[in-house]
Motif scaffolding. Structure first.
Motif, short mmCIF file in Angstrom:
data_model
loop_
_atom_site.label_atom_id
_atom_site.label_comp_id
_atom_site.label_asym_id
_atom_site.label_seq_id
_atom_site.Cartn_x
_atom_site.Cartn_y
_atom_site.Cartn_z
N UNK A 129 27.55 50.02 36.16
CA UNK A 129 27.63 50.75 37.22
C UNK A 129 29.13 50.47 37.30
N UNK A 187 32.04 50.49 42.32
CA UNK A 187 32.99 50.15 42.84
C UNK A 187 34.48 50.61 42.15
N UNK A 201 28.54 41.05 42.05
CA UNK A 201 29.04 42.22 40.82
C UNK A 201 30.68 42.93 40.96
N UNK A 202 29.42 43.07 42.83
CA UNK A 202 30.80 44.52 43.02
C UNK A 202 31.57 43.75 43.47
N UNK A 222 30.83 48.76 49.06
CA UNK A 222 30.43 48.60 47.79
C UNK A 222 29.40 47.54 48.26
N UNK A 270 41.59 50.32 37.47
CA UNK A 270 40.14 49.52 37.01
C UNK A 270 39.66 49.65 35.67
N UNK A 285 35.05 53.66 43.22
CA UNK A 285 35.18 53.70 44.71
C UNK A 285 36.94 53.69 45.84
N UNK A 286 36.82 52.58 44.36
CA UNK A 286 38.52 52.29 44.98
C UNK A 286 39.79 53.12 44.28
N UNK A 303 34.21 42.98 41.94
CA UNK A 303 35.14 44.06 41.42
C UNK A 303 35.91 44.96 42.29
N UNK A 304 35.55 44.47 43.08
CA UNK A 304 36.41 45.13 44.59
C UNK A 304 37.56 43.82 44.88
#
Ligand SMILES: Nc1ncnc2c1ncn2[C@@H]1O[C@H](COP(=O)(O)OP(=O)(O)OP(=O)(O)O)[C@@H](O)[C@H]1O
Ligand SMILES: Nc1ncnc2c1ncn2[C@@H]1O[C@H](COP(=O)(O)OP(=O)(O)OP(=O)(O)O)[C@@H](O)[C@H]1O
Ligand SMILES: [Mg+2]
Ligand SMILES: [Mg+2]
Lengths: 359, 253, 308, 386, 237
Positions: free
Chosen positions: D213, D216, C268-269, C21, D204, D219-220, C272-273
């Protein structure tokens, strides 16, 4: 000297009356046109938006022009006003409350909710300066839009339910879902009309113009001009900035309520409640003259009408709109243009009194 | 005579620089007191400490028996200190009259709602404010400019307007930071008369910073000389101005 | 024993996903950073928020696309063409739309910049239509696989970060070591006084726009290489995000733009994660607000002292 | 499956004067009288692709119709307006079309504007047929009908398809939480998934402000062990999603919805990335039936691009209107209100074979009944999934 | 003696305000000429017009034999014309040293710059002490020294000074006038605007009196300082 002071007051009074006069005359003319059927559907449909944007422009001018802070998140307050008032109207839709009453309360709710958020946001934000303040207001606007887009709200027998996930997470037991995330609110009663829009605009103008020309308004402008000096004469800069910001947010909330009750569906799209909209309102304010309330109204009207008038140009519409925007900005603000204008003006009224011109 | 201002061991540092260090002064009511010293000695900084622009790192300020140390600008103004600035700070977009009326903000009050709804109270207080403001402007012969935008006034006039605005807050103590800067001798002469007038007419106590020795020796009762943030000399004007140390550090010959 | 092993594997996996991430964030962040550099240059020196910066980026993207895909020019030439076009565009816009307003209220220029932004977007739509184009990556590097293939760093990420660092170093040296750089500093403070020093203010501002626009071209190419969809509005949102990044880092500060961009992308990532992908905007903006409240001039911004 | 037939009205009232020479004569005979049909959608801004497609698609149909003699013997005048994908502007656009004299509206294009316009247009009883406004509420008013599926229908049908064909039991979803269309499909999909024995292992989102982007989120989704990724959004974003998934080696079955159509025609798009992508769509541009080929060829000729589903919907919309008008035997001298009343009545009985479905019929809610085609992308082309 | 600066019939407007109403004067090479006048007379405007900060509506300014009325301000510096502006205008967020180096912006001779820097530090030791302080936090008088030092860094042939003694302590007022004389002795022509007319006239060769945008009196500095009208209006006894 008292007469000079009185004359000055008279001038301000007259100027305010002209502002009200313009609005009222515009109203009468349009009403007459409507009575006689001399009005296009397009124009008729634009009447409420024109009021909405005028109100928003006046609201923002209070922050940008009078208080001297650049806010790029005004659409956020409009969004809050729109959603809170529409939620109320939806809740009360089948309650049997008289429509006029319901709408009146909706507007109040829009204003109060927006004011509340304005106050809340203002406390931290107003500590910042200039472009930093601008970016933080922009951020707040985007946060509001983002949250509203994620918000689910419904009521059932057990009371209200909220979720930021989706409608399944509301765990509703029957009942109705009012706000459905990105799908927003649909079925808002269409209570806004031109007359109400004009009345609201007049009220807003009354409040703002009187505020500016009072002790409070002077304090706000003094803080804008020189914060340190203002504090040194005993003004609480934060308090007055916050006051202006909150009132401005309330007015934007009123604009939002008017907006929401003019359309049957309410979604928080980037176009209507994103930073683009905030910037559009800012364009009205700057075009109309920073701090010039009447100018804000006129600019809002002209610039809202302009792209509609350009519809005939089809593909080139927005292109030409952009060019006109740039051109108008150069005309009204570029010193070289203004000088040219002044020079022409001067050749008309050659050599009037010397000192007076200093004013 | 009663002491109006008592400052004790006042100090502040910026980074490593001790801009003001152990500053003491006692000013009597109705006195015209001068603060002089070389450039960068810390005079303006003393003003900033007295008015709450900076918070002192140590020391204490007592005004008329009130300990005002550490209060902010707004509170100190309400306690009764008003000032002018070395680099003029007017409300440049407001009219000359309105500049003074802002100064009257805390003495003549009505609520925001009174203002919006133009209540009788609003009318009454505004009228009072106009009268008071004009009266003050008249003292500085500025009433003829009352409807000018402040930024359009000539420099000298702007300085006077700043004083008028400060007086509007009905202070006990008035601080003037280089009031004669940028004025020619004639204008300075006039200004001296005005300052004297202010003292007498408003029964004002005045502390002023000035580099123009004609003004200082002309109107100040007593002087303090600052040098490198510290008090170099204190005493009656003539005494101080003839002190060899002061001459060496500040006056030259 | 077995259980413990499982737990450890689980933890390793968690660690791996965290790192990846982070890498996603770096990739996005470095693109923001490169755009933010142009923003910050122009803001720092010309003291204007050039809201059209994102659109110049879009022009850079289209130019590179045409040069490479339609005209078949080699990549370095395509990049060069794109930079030249953007530079000329930047200078022209400045001359026509911004320069006359230099003495005016700073909001006037802001509004004009918005007009320019609309203009560029609508022009692009007329010329290229609103249909998206898929950009072919200009980065020939293959992705690097680490930790037995569990982690992938794309070539674009590596190139973007490296480019970004080179540009930051270059700009910092340029500004601190060259006369033109000193002139920029002077202009950014006081145009009148800069003139009195013999600085050609107009020339310096033109130079700033030229550099800023050339950076936008590079930013556009890297943006489109990493996230290869090109439409007339491609530049709008990254433009705003980069603006936010520039402010976060301290607007006007070149290292600040870099730091701000990276932080924004990573945040931001990670948001999100680990929190919510739909609320990531709100989270990122909240962090921005908090940072600015703690440090009102951004992370590396100069504290502006007003002497009383 | 689609019928290969030429679009033809098999309206309840049977063919009227729609064919050939007679109609042309009638057109000229009736002097200046013409139909005035409007279309609207976003022609500028971020959503301009869709509006442009709608306007262009309808234009092809209307040109054909005029060539063939018009509707019920009267030529059609066609006018378009830009609504910028904004409710308020959409009403302005609608009003400007009304001022022009519009009698029937094809549009709006996107959901939010459609809802707004429909509730405004109902006051005029203006008949509107939106090609692509898919949110449930788009057709809430009596005057509004649509060509495309409603969002819940798509969501539910997608879940059903996946369940029935046992494509996967573990499904991850990525959707645009700031978009009406995407979140509408998502909700219906989730609701139906439970009935289909589908386990949703990860959900998601992205928003209009963060659609650069997706790594992420992907990826999840990958980590969740999903066998199928459901992507209910437009191809513009999908092109990016597929590219990024490819970079990271995420290779589930990708399953899209009608908005995905068009992905193969993104200029310079690496088609191999879309290999295996499934989508439920009523339209595929490379179908080889005569009608589709005719439409696609003409569209390419006229506008240079391959038409996307929006264009096809709009193309059908024009013909559906023609069929309904002729079935109701309307003439352009009728008022908007009369036309509206007649068409609303007629729509309930009309049946139409078009390029986006055959045997389309409408219920009183304004929703279309048609079968979606499941297509899969093989060797850079759509093929029927069955 | 040749003419260094020749101003003819200069007219300047601020919007509709006619600030300079056709003024003419000249400065010869090697002279100190002073311009005195009340607040708002137009002294600053005159200087700013000469060095190209404000555009003139009409008139001519010849410097070193060249018409410069349309020459962009920045080109004048490399021609040896330096300006110490009203209000100091130091670069507030740059250090004292950076400010000084910007003064030498047009120069390329490294050694020369070093030498000038040394003399500037000699004139104003305070600047050396504070060379790394941000200019914006200097005291008023310190900023004035910096402004003066910065102008000297360009190694000018002619300087125009706008109230260089404003805000300075008596010791430094004397010092500043000493420095002006020193600069003058080293061959630099000086055009000086001062409120401290006594001092100004005492070091000047010639003087002009400006009243509301017009030159009303001109002449030898010494004579002017004895002129009763000037005495009454601008001088202290
Ligand atoms: N905010 C600050 N940060 C750092 N140094 C400061 C700050 N304010 C003042 N100083 C320093 O403190 C010293 C005193 O400054 P101050 O302005 O009080 O001087 P002053 O006595 O008023 O001088 P002048 O007569 O020139 O106005 C100066 O050396 C100045 O550089
Ligand atoms: N930017 C401006 N806009 C409008 N008027 C101006 C401006 N600058 C100066 N003026 C006016 O032009 C006239 C001349 O001003 P100038 O500053 O040249 O006077 P000065 O002789 O330098 O006065 P001082 O001794 O106060 O510095 C004044 O009446 C002033 O009000
Ligand atoms: Mg001082
Ligand atoms: Mg001056």
């Amino acid at each position: 000297m008292m007469d000079r002071v009185k004359a000055e007051k008279q001038k301000i009074f007259r100027s305010n009356m002209i502002t009200f006069g313009i609005v009222i005359i515009a109203y009468i003319v349009v009403e007459l046109m409507m009575q006689t059927g001399n009005i296009s559907s397009l124009f008729k449909g634009l009447l409420v938006p024109l009021c909405t944007y005028s109100i928003l422009a006046v609201s923002l001018n209070l922050v940008v022009g009078i208080s001297g802070e650049l806010s790029l998140g005004h659409a956020g307050f409009m969004c809050i006003g729109a959603f809170s008032s529409a939620t109320w109207s939806m809740l009360m839709k089948s309650s049997g409350m008289p429509e006029g009453m319901r709408f009146f309360i909706a507007i109040v709710i829009g204003a109060v909710t927006a004011a509340f958020f304005g106050f809340l946001i203002g406390i931290p934000v107003l500590r910042l300066k200039g472009d930093y303040l601008a970016i933080v207001t922009l951020a707040f606007g985007e946060i509001i839009k983002n949250l509203v887009n994620a918000l689910y709200f419904g009521v059932d027998a057990n009371g209200p339910h909220f979720s930021l996930e989706d409608s399944m997470h509301l765990n509703m037991d029957g009942g109705t879902i009012i706000i459905k995330g990105a799908q927003g609110i649909t079925g808002t009663p269409k209570n806004s009309n031109f007359t109400i829009g004009i009345i609201l605009l007049l009220i807003v103008l009354f409040v703002v113009l009187n505020l500016i020309n009072s002790r409070t308004g002077r304090a706000v402008m003094a803080i804008r001009d020189n914060r340190i000096a203002a504090e040194s004469v005993g003004l609480n800069a934060t308090k007055f900035k916050l006051l202006a910001f909150t009132i401005s947010a309330a007015i934007a909330g009123i604009g939002g309520a008017l907006y929401a009750h003019n359309l049957s569906s309410l979604q928080a799209l980037p176009k209507n409640f994103g930073y683009n909209q905030s910037i559009m309102i800012l364009v009205f304010v700057v075009m109309g003259g920073i701090g010039n309330i009447r100018g804000s109204v006129i600019a809002a009207v002209v610039l809202t009408l302009l792209p509609e008038l350009l519809r005939g140009l089809s593909d080139y519409r927005m292109l030409i709109y952009a060019v006109v925007l740039i051109f108008m900005m150069l005309c009204t603000s570029a010193p070289s243009w203004i000088q040219y204008r002044d020079r022409i003006m001067m050749s008309f009224k050659l050599k009037s009194t010397d000192g007076k011109e200093n004013k | 005579m009663a002491t109006l201002l008592k400052v004790d061991r006042l100090g502040i540092s910026f980074g490593g620089l001790k801009a003001v260090d152990g500053f003491n002064v006692e000013i009597e009511k109705n006195e015209l007191y001068g603060l002089i010293g070389p450039n960068g000695a810390g005079k303006t900084t003393v003003f900033n400490l007295l008015t709450g622009v900076y918070k002192p790192t140590n020391g204490q300020i007592v005004l008329d028996g009130d300990n005002i140390t550490g209060l902010d600008c707004e509170a100190i103004s309400k306690k009764g200190i008003a000032r002018t600035f070395q680099n003029i700070r007017l409300f440049s977009q407001l009219s000359v009259l309105d500049n003074v009326k802002v100064g009257l903000h805390n003495t003549n009050q009505y609520s925001t709602l009174d203002g919006i709804f133009r209540t009788p109270k609003f009318r009454k207080v505004e009228r009072e404010m106009d009268e008071k403001a004009l009266e003050l402007l008249k003292v500085f012969e500025l009433d003829g400019y009352c409807d000018y935008k402040a930024s359009n006034l000539p420099y000298g006039q702007q300085r006077k307007l700043e004083i008028a605005r400060a007086l509007a807050t009905s202070p006990k103590l008035l601080l003037l930071d280089e009031p004669a800067a940028g004025m020619n001798p004639n204008e300075t002469e006039e200004l001296m008369n005005t300052i004297r007038l202010v003292r007498d007419r408003f029964d004002m106590t005045i502390l002023l910073i000035e580099h123009d020795m004609k003004l200082v020796s002309g109107i100040c009762d007593r002087l303090t000389v600052l040098n490198f943030g510290q008090v170099l000399k204190q005493g009656s004007t003539q005494e101080v101005l003839h002190d060899p140390e002061v001459i060496k550090a500040y006056l030259g010959d | 024993m077995y259980k413990k092993q499982l737990v450890r594997n689980d933890e390793v996996a968690k660690m791996m996903s965290f790192i990846s991430y982070l890498l996603n964030g770096l990739s996005l962040g470095s693109v923001y950073a490169i755009i933010a550099l142009g923003y910050t240059m122009v803001y720092g020196i010309a003291k204007m928020l050039n809201f059209a910066h994102g659109d110049i980026l879009m022009v850079g993207g289209y130019t590179a696309f045409i040069a490479f895909n339609s005209l078949g020019l080699p990549i370095p030439v395509a990049i060069l063409v794109s930079m030249v076009v953007c530079t000329l565009l930047g200078i022209t816009i400045e001359k026509i739309a911004y320069k006359p307003l230099r003495q005016a209220n700073s909001l006037s220029v802001l509004i004009t910049a918005i007009g320019v932004s609309y203009l560029l977007q609508n022009l692009a739509q007329l010329i290229f239509s609103a249909n998206p184009k898929s950009f072919s990556s200009f980065v020939p590097l293959k992705p690097v696989k680490l930790a037995g293939g569990q982690l992938t760093i794309s070539g674009e990420t590596i190139v973007t970060i490296v480019t970004c660092i080179i540009i930051v170093a270059g700009l910092v040296t340029f500004i601190n070591k060259t006369k033109a750089g000193q002139a920029m500093l002077a202009v950014s403070e006081d145009k009148g006084a800069a003139t009195l020093m013999g600085v050609d203010v107009n020339g310096t501002i033109s130079l700033t726009f030229a550099i800023g626009s050339a950076l936008a071209a590079i930013g556009g190419i890297l943006l489109c290489s990493a996230y290869p969809t090109l439409t007339p509005t491609t530049g709008a949102m990254p433009g705003i995000k980069a603006f936010v990044a520039a402010v976060l880092g301290g607007i006007g500060s070149i290292p600040g733009a870099f730091v701000g961009g990276i932080i924004l992308g990573v945040l931001e990532n990670l948001a999100k994660a680990y929190i919510s992908s739909k609320l990531s905007d709100a989270i990122v903006f909240s962090v921005l607000i908090i940072v600015l409240l703690v440090k009102p001039t951004g992370i590396l911004g100069k504290k502006i002292m007003e002497k009383v | 499956g689609s019928s290969g037939s030429k679009p033809a009205a098999t309206a309840a009232a049977g063919d009227t004067a729609s064919s050939d020479g007679a109609a042309a004569d009638a057109g000229s005979a009736s002097g200046d009288l013409t139909w005035k049909i409007g279309a609207q959608g976003p022609l500028t801004g971020g959503a301009a692709v869709y509006g442009t497609a709608v306007i262009n698609g309808a234009k092809i149909a209307i040109d054909e119709i005029n060539e063939a003699g018009g509707i019920n013997g009267y030529k059609v005048e066609y006018q378009t307006a830009d609504d910028e994908h904004d409710q308020e502007k959409a009403i302005n656009a609608y009003n400007s079309l009304k001022d022009w004299g519009m009698q029937i509206l094809i549009g709006p294009t996107t959901s939010a504007p459609t809802i707004a316009v429909a509730s405004e247009a109902v006051n005029d009883n203006m008949f509107l047929l939106t090609p692509s406004g898919s949110a449930v509420d788009c057709t809430a008013t009596a005057n509004a009908y649509r060509v495309c599926f409603s969002d819940p229908a798509q969501g539910a049908k997608s879940a059903q398809y996946i369940g029935e064909h046992k494509l996967a039991t573990k499904v991850a979803i990525l959707y645009d939480s700031s978009d009406v269309y995407s979140s509408g499909i998502y909700e219906a999909f989730v609701a139906e998934a439970a009935n289909q024995g589908i386990e949703i292992v990860d959900t998601e989102q992205f928003t209009a402000d963060s659609k650069t982007d997706f790594s992420t989120q992907l990826q999840k989704m990958q980590a969740s062990g999903a066998e199928l990724a459901f992507l209910p959004f437009y191809y513009t974003e999908a092109a990016l999603v597929l590219t990024q998934a490819n970079t990271m080696g995420f290779e589930p079955v990708f399953f899209g919805v009608d908005g995905m159509d068009g992905i193969l025609d993104v200029e310079n798009f690496d088609k191999s990335l879309a290999e295996g992508l499934m989508l439920l769509t009523p339209f595929a541009a490379d179908a080889d039936d005569e009608a589709t080929v005719n439409f696609v060829t003409k569209y390419k000729e006229a506008f240079g691009d391959t038409p996307i589903q929006f264009a096809a919907d709009a193309y059908d919309a024009a013909y559906i209107i023609k069929a309904a008008v002729e079935a109701a035997n309307l003439t352009p001298d009728k008022s908007v209100d009369e036309i509206g009343t007649a068409l609303e009545e007629q729509m309930k009985t009309v049946s139409y074979d078009g390029i986006t479905g055959s045997g389309m019929t409408w219920n009183e809610n304004g929703d279309v009944d048609k079968e979606p085609k499941a297509v899969v992308i093989k060797d850079g082309a759509y093929v029927s999934a069955e | 003696m040749s003419t260094m600066l020749d101003v003819k019939d200069l007219n300047v407007y601020y919007g509709v305000i006619h600030a300079l109403k056709g003024i003419s004067f000249h400065v010869d090479k090697g002279e100190i000429v002073t311009l005195i006048g009340a607040n708002g007379a137009g002294k600053t405007t005159t200087l700013q017009t000469i060095t190209g900060l404000i555009p003139a509506r009409s008139g001519s300014v010849v410097y070193n034999g060249k018409e410069i009325i349309h020459t962009p301000g920045h080109q004048l510096v490399s021609n040896g014309l330096a300006h110490v502006p009203e209000g100091r205008r130091v670069f507030a967020t740059l250090s004292v040293y950076q400010n000084l180096m910007l003064g030498a912006y047009t120069r390329k001779d490294k050694d020369g710059i070093e030498a000038t820097l040394k003399t500037v530090y000699e004139h104003f030791p305070r600047l050396l002490e504070r060379k790394n302080q941000m200019a914006g936090t200097l005291s008023g008088g310190e900023q004035q020294m910096l402004a003066m030092g910065r102008a000297l860094m360009s190694n000018p042939q002619m300087v125009v000074l706008d109230e260089p003694s404003m805000g300075l302590s008596p010791i430094y007022v004397n010092e500043i006038f000493n420095i002006i004389e020193k600069i003058h002795e080293s061959g630099v022509t000086v055009l000086l605007v001062e409120q401290n007319a006594n001092k100004a006239l005492s070091i000047a060769d010639r003087a002009y009196v400006l009243e509301t945008g017009k030159i009303t009196i001109e002449g030898d500095a010494h004579e002017l300082s004895n002129d009763p009208k000037v005495k009454a209006a601008y001088l202290s006894e």
